[in-house]
Design a protein around this motif. Structure first.
Motif, mmCIF file in Angstrom:
data_model
loop_
_atom_site.group_PDB
_atom_site.id
_atom_site.type_symbol
_atom_site.label_atom_id
_atom_site.label_comp_id
_atom_site.label_asym_id
_atom_site.label_seq_id
_atom_site.Cartn_x
_atom_site.Cartn_y
_atom_site.Cartn_z
ATOM 1 N N VAL A 83 1.310 -35.050 27.053
ATOM 2 C CA VAL A 83 1.703 -34.089 28.079
ATOM 3 C C VAL A 83 2.566 -32.981 27.474
ATOM 4 O O VAL A 83 2.383 -31.789 27.771
ATOM 5 N N PHE A 84 3.488 -33.361 26.609
ATOM 6 C CA PHE A 84 4.384 -32.357 26.022
ATOM 7 C C PHE A 84 3.602 -31.382 25.155
ATOM 8 O O PHE A 84 3.724 -30.158 25.312
ATOM 9 N N ASN A 85 2.812 -31.901 24.241
ATOM 10 C CA ASN A 85 2.099 -31.029 23.300
ATOM 11 C C ASN A 85 1.008 -30.212 23.985
ATOM 12 O O ASN A 85 0.902 -28.991 23.772
ATOM 13 N N LEU A 86 0.183 -30.873 24.803
ATOM 14 C CA LEU A 86 -0.871 -30.135 25.497
ATOM 15 C C LEU A 86 -0.278 -29.219 26.561
ATOM 16 O O LEU A 86 -0.866 -28.176 26.875
ATOM 17 N N GLY A 87 0.888 -29.593 27.096
ATOM 18 C CA GLY A 87 1.566 -28.712 28.046
ATOM 19 C C GLY A 87 2.025 -27.422 27.384
ATOM 20 O O GLY A 87 1.853 -26.324 27.935
ATOM 21 N N LEU A 88 2.625 -27.538 26.189
ATOM 22 C CA LEU A 88 3.012 -26.337 25.446
ATOM 23 C C LEU A 88 1.797 -25.468 25.147
ATOM 24 O O LEU A 88 1.807 -24.245 25.355
ATOM 25 N N LEU A 89 0.743 -26.123 24.642
ATOM 26 C CA LEU A 89 -0.469 -25.388 24.295
ATOM 27 C C LEU A 89 -1.072 -24.736 25.535
ATOM 28 O O LEU A 89 -1.491 -23.571 25.503
ATOM 29 N N GLY A 90 -1.107 -25.493 26.640
ATOM 30 C CA GLY A 90 -1.684 -24.966 27.869
ATOM 31 C C GLY A 90 -0.923 -23.787 28.422
ATOM 32 O O GLY A 90 -1.518 -22.795 28.872
ATOM 33 N N PHE A 91 0.401 -23.847 28.374
ATOM 34 C CA PHE A 91 1.200 -22.754 28.919
ATOM 35 C C PHE A 91 1.056 -21.489 28.079
ATOM 36 O O PHE A 91 0.744 -20.412 28.595
ATOM 37 N N PHE A 92 1.275 -21.611 26.784
ATOM 38 C CA PHE A 92 1.289 -20.414 25.942
ATOM 39 C C PHE A 92 -0.107 -19.834 25.724
ATOM 40 O O PHE A 92 -0.250 -18.621 25.548
ATOM 41 N N LYS A 93 -1.117 -20.674 25.746
ATOM 42 C CA LYS A 93 -2.449 -20.193 25.395
ATOM 43 C C LYS A 93 -3.359 -19.984 26.605
ATOM 44 O O LYS A 93 -4.203 -19.079 26.594
ATOM 45 N N TYR A 94 -3.198 -20.795 27.662
ATOM 46 C CA TYR A 94 -4.187 -20.795 28.734
ATOM 47 C C TYR A 94 -3.638 -20.459 30.117
ATOM 48 O O TYR A 94 -4.412 -20.381 31.075
ATOM 49 N N PHE A 95 -2.323 -20.257 30.253
ATOM 50 C CA PHE A 95 -1.754 -20.015 31.575
ATOM 51 C C PHE A 95 -2.405 -18.804 32.244
ATOM 52 O O PHE A 95 -2.899 -18.879 33.383
ATOM 53 N N ASN A 96 -2.410 -17.672 31.556
ATOM 54 C CA ASN A 96 -2.975 -16.457 32.149
ATOM 55 C C ASN A 96 -4.471 -16.590 32.401
ATOM 56 O O ASN A 96 -4.998 -16.030 33.380
ATOM 57 N N PHE A 97 -5.174 -17.323 31.546
ATOM 58 C CA PHE A 97 -6.613 -17.520 31.732
ATOM 59 C C PHE A 97 -6.885 -18.250 33.037
ATOM 60 O O PHE A 97 -7.768 -17.859 33.819
ATOM 61 N N PHE A 98 -6.141 -19.320 33.309
ATOM 62 C CA PHE A 98 -6.359 -20.090 34.525
ATOM 63 C C PHE A 98 -5.976 -19.270 35.760
ATOM 64 O O PHE A 98 -6.658 -19.330 36.795
ATOM 65 N N ILE A 99 -4.899 -18.497 35.656
ATOM 66 C CA ILE A 99 -4.493 -17.657 36.780
ATOM 67 C C ILE A 99 -5.567 -16.608 37.079
ATOM 68 O O ILE A 99 -5.980 -16.411 38.231
ATOM 69 N N ASP A 100 -6.041 -15.930 36.049
ATOM 70 C CA ASP A 100 -7.075 -14.901 36.233
ATOM 71 C C ASP A 100 -8.371 -15.506 36.769
ATOM 72 O O ASP A 100 -9.023 -14.923 37.649
ATOM 73 N N SER A 101 -8.752 -16.683 36.239
ATOM 74 C CA SER A 101 -9.990 -17.327 36.683
ATOM 75 C C SER A 101 -9.887 -17.746 38.145
ATOM 76 O O SER A 101 -10.841 -17.590 38.927
ATOM 77 N N ALA A 102 -8.721 -18.286 38.536
ATOM 78 C CA ALA A 102 -8.523 -18.676 39.937
ATOM 79 C C ALA A 102 -8.544 -17.460 40.850
ATOM 80 O O ALA A 102 -9.129 -17.497 41.951
ATOM 81 N N THR A 103 -7.943 -16.367 40.403
ATOM 82 C CA THR A 103 -7.945 -15.134 41.186
ATOM 83 C C THR A 103 -9.357 -14.599 41.376
ATOM 84 O O THR A 103 -9.754 -14.204 42.480
ATOM 85 N N ASP A 104 -10.140 -14.600 40.290
ATOM 86 C CA ASP A 104 -11.529 -14.127 40.369
ATOM 87 C C ASP A 104 -12.355 -15.006 41.300
ATOM 88 O O ASP A 104 -13.198 -14.504 42.064
#
Length: 500
Positions: free
Chosen positions: A108-129
């Motif tokens: 959770v810690f490692n994938l959480g860091l990776l998810g936040f810094f690398k994929y946060f905006n991607f998931f937000i944009d994809s959900a918005t679209d």
């Protein structure tokens, strides 16, 4: 710090001299010095992000110890059979005695860091679209997030440690300096190879003495890596970037050349980094795993993936594919597992649908080989000097498939990739001039292909074929490569995989 920068060319010899002449007699001091040098190397880019790699090291070091020392959760039969009975506080406390809790914490810690810094905006944009597509009014809430260099690499490296400790494949280390040095080892910190703890970590506990042959092999790898990066990748980029940026007005031939040269650019760039990393590690008495084995001479897609980014593909094999059941399940589930691994591998490369499409394309090309049992046809590299016609056709067809997929990898979005590919047929085929493709780059590519072919099967010693020639021939060859590096270099381009 970039390998091809002036700073690194000063940093490396200084670290080398101190490592062997100041700290040689004390292994703990050597490890501490490697750790310090690695933090300087990484902090040169942005010292603020050192906190992330240190935090990841602390968490996984502690989790490794706790996985072994903790006891599994045990709930008494009486409590488990009494549905109306509330579990006592001691039961919740016992969760912290469960090794799975600490493995989960690490994940959770490692994938959480990776998810936040690398994929946060991607998931937000994809959900918005998606919400907009469904008719809802939605506004994107993206953040201005800087992607830490190398986070995809060192998070996977630390995860391999906690997972292997949990599986009982290795014992946790009680030497924090050695473990922190393993996580941040500067030659491969930023762009791999992704080292397993079971392979690299034990090397920090062995006495290291300078070995001339190992050092010589390291210098040859560094030279070969610089040639790939500076001569091949950086000069291909000068042709590739304008073509992809203006693909709507490019001719069919230009689009084809642009795609082919990007294939060589990303190979020269990434395998060049790996060669410099492996060679540099050899200078300090370490052996890193091979990351590339002449992948563009593969005879099918399955062989390509045994030769391309080996440290990542084997990581997904061991920690995703096999836990899902691998091929030891029904055919349908095995195909599902293959798709998952390729899609996750694509997504690992970047927060964009183009990378997922790239992974899906490779899965689609790989699965027919798996269904018909042909995915392990080519397990040897082929030692004959001149390939037969059938092999030439297989190599060229595989390269064609890989190059088509690279267009999706390089493009900004899927629509652009499709337009690029269809433009080969829809736009005028012949350009007004071939001046966009310099003669010196053409010659360098031919030389590169010849050298890569001669060095196939010798991934850790690619220039070995010239090592036994007479000194005049041998050193003339080495200095010719150095001359090409200075002649065709000069444009310092960041390594492509820094963004991953």
């Amino acid at each position: 710090m970039i390998f091809t920068s002036v700073e690194f060319l000063i940093f490396l010899p200084l670290v080398f001299l101190a490592y062997w002449f100041v700290f040689q007699k004390n292994l703990k001091f050597q490890n501490a010095f490697i750790l310090l040098a690695s933090y300087v190397f990484y902090g040169w880019w942005d010292w603020r992000f050192l906190g992330l790699i240190i935090a990841s090291s602390v968490v996984d070091y502690w989790c490794g110890l706790k996985i072994v020392s903790s006891k599994k959760l045990e709930v008494s039969d009486e409590e488990s059979l009494n549905p109306t009975h509330n579990l006592p506080l001691t039961t919740y406390i016992s969760w912290f005695k469960n090794p799975k809790f600490y493995l989960t914490l690490s994940l959770v810690f490692n994938l959480g860091l990776l998810g936040f810094f690398k994929y946060f905006n991607f998931f937000i944009d994809s959900a918005t679209d998606l919400l907009t597509l469904l008719g809802f009014q939605a506004h994107s809430g993206t953040l201005n997030i800087i992607l830490p260099v190398g986070i995809s690499f060192y998070t996977f490296q630390t995860l391999s440690y906690t997972i292997d400790v949990y599986r009982g494949k290795m014992k946790p280390t009680q030497a924090p300096v050695a473990f922190f040095a393993y996580v941040s080892f500067f030659p491969q910190l930023v762009a791999g190879p992704i080292e397993r703890a079971s392979h690299l970590l034990p090397q920090f506990f062995k006495k290291r003495e300078f070995d001339y042959q190992q050092g010589s092999d390291g210098m040859k790898l560094i030279l070969w890596g610089f040639f790939k990066k500076v001569v091949i990748a950086d000069n291909c980029a000068l042709v590739v970037n304008p073509i992809f940026d203006n693909y709507q007005s490019a001719s069919g031939i230009e689009l084809i050349i642009g795609a082919v040269l990007f294939a060589f650019q990303i190979y020269g760039d990434f395998s060049g980094y790996s060669d410099i990393a492996i060679g540099t590690a050899k200078l300090f008495g370490f052996d890193l795993m091979t990351n590339f084995r002449t992948p563009y001479f593969s005879r099918d897609i399955a062989e390509f993936w045994r030769r391309w980014h080996i440290s990542l593909s084997t990581w997904f094999r061991d920690y995703v594919y096999i836990p899902l059941g691998g091929s030891q399940v029904s055919k349908a589930k095995a195909i599902r597992n293959i798709f998952i691994v390729f899609l996750v591998s694509g997504f690992w490369h970047g927060a964009n649908w183009t990378f997922i499409a790239w992974g899906g394309i490779h899965a689609t090309m790989f699965i027919p080989l798996f269904i018909f049992g042909k995915n392990r046809t080519f397990l040897n590299s082929g030692r004959h000097l001149i390939p037969n016609f059938g092999e030439v056709f297989q190599i060229m067809f595989t390269f064609f498939l890989v190059t088509v997929a690279w267009v999706f990898f390089r493009s900004s979005n899927i629509t652009e990739a499709i337009d690029y590919l269809t433009g080969v047929f829809n736009q005028p085929f012949f350009p007004k001039s071939f001046a966009f493709f310099p003669y010196d780059l053409r010659g360098a590519l031919i030389l590169f292909l010849v050298l890569d072919w001669l060095g196939r099967g010798e991934a850790t010693r690619p220039l070995n074929f010239v090592a036994y020639q007479k000194p005049l021939i041998r050193y003339s060859f080495y200095y010719s490569l150095i001359g090409l590096i200075f002649w065709m270099g000069g444009q310092e381009n960041q390594f492509i995989y820094f963004q991953f």
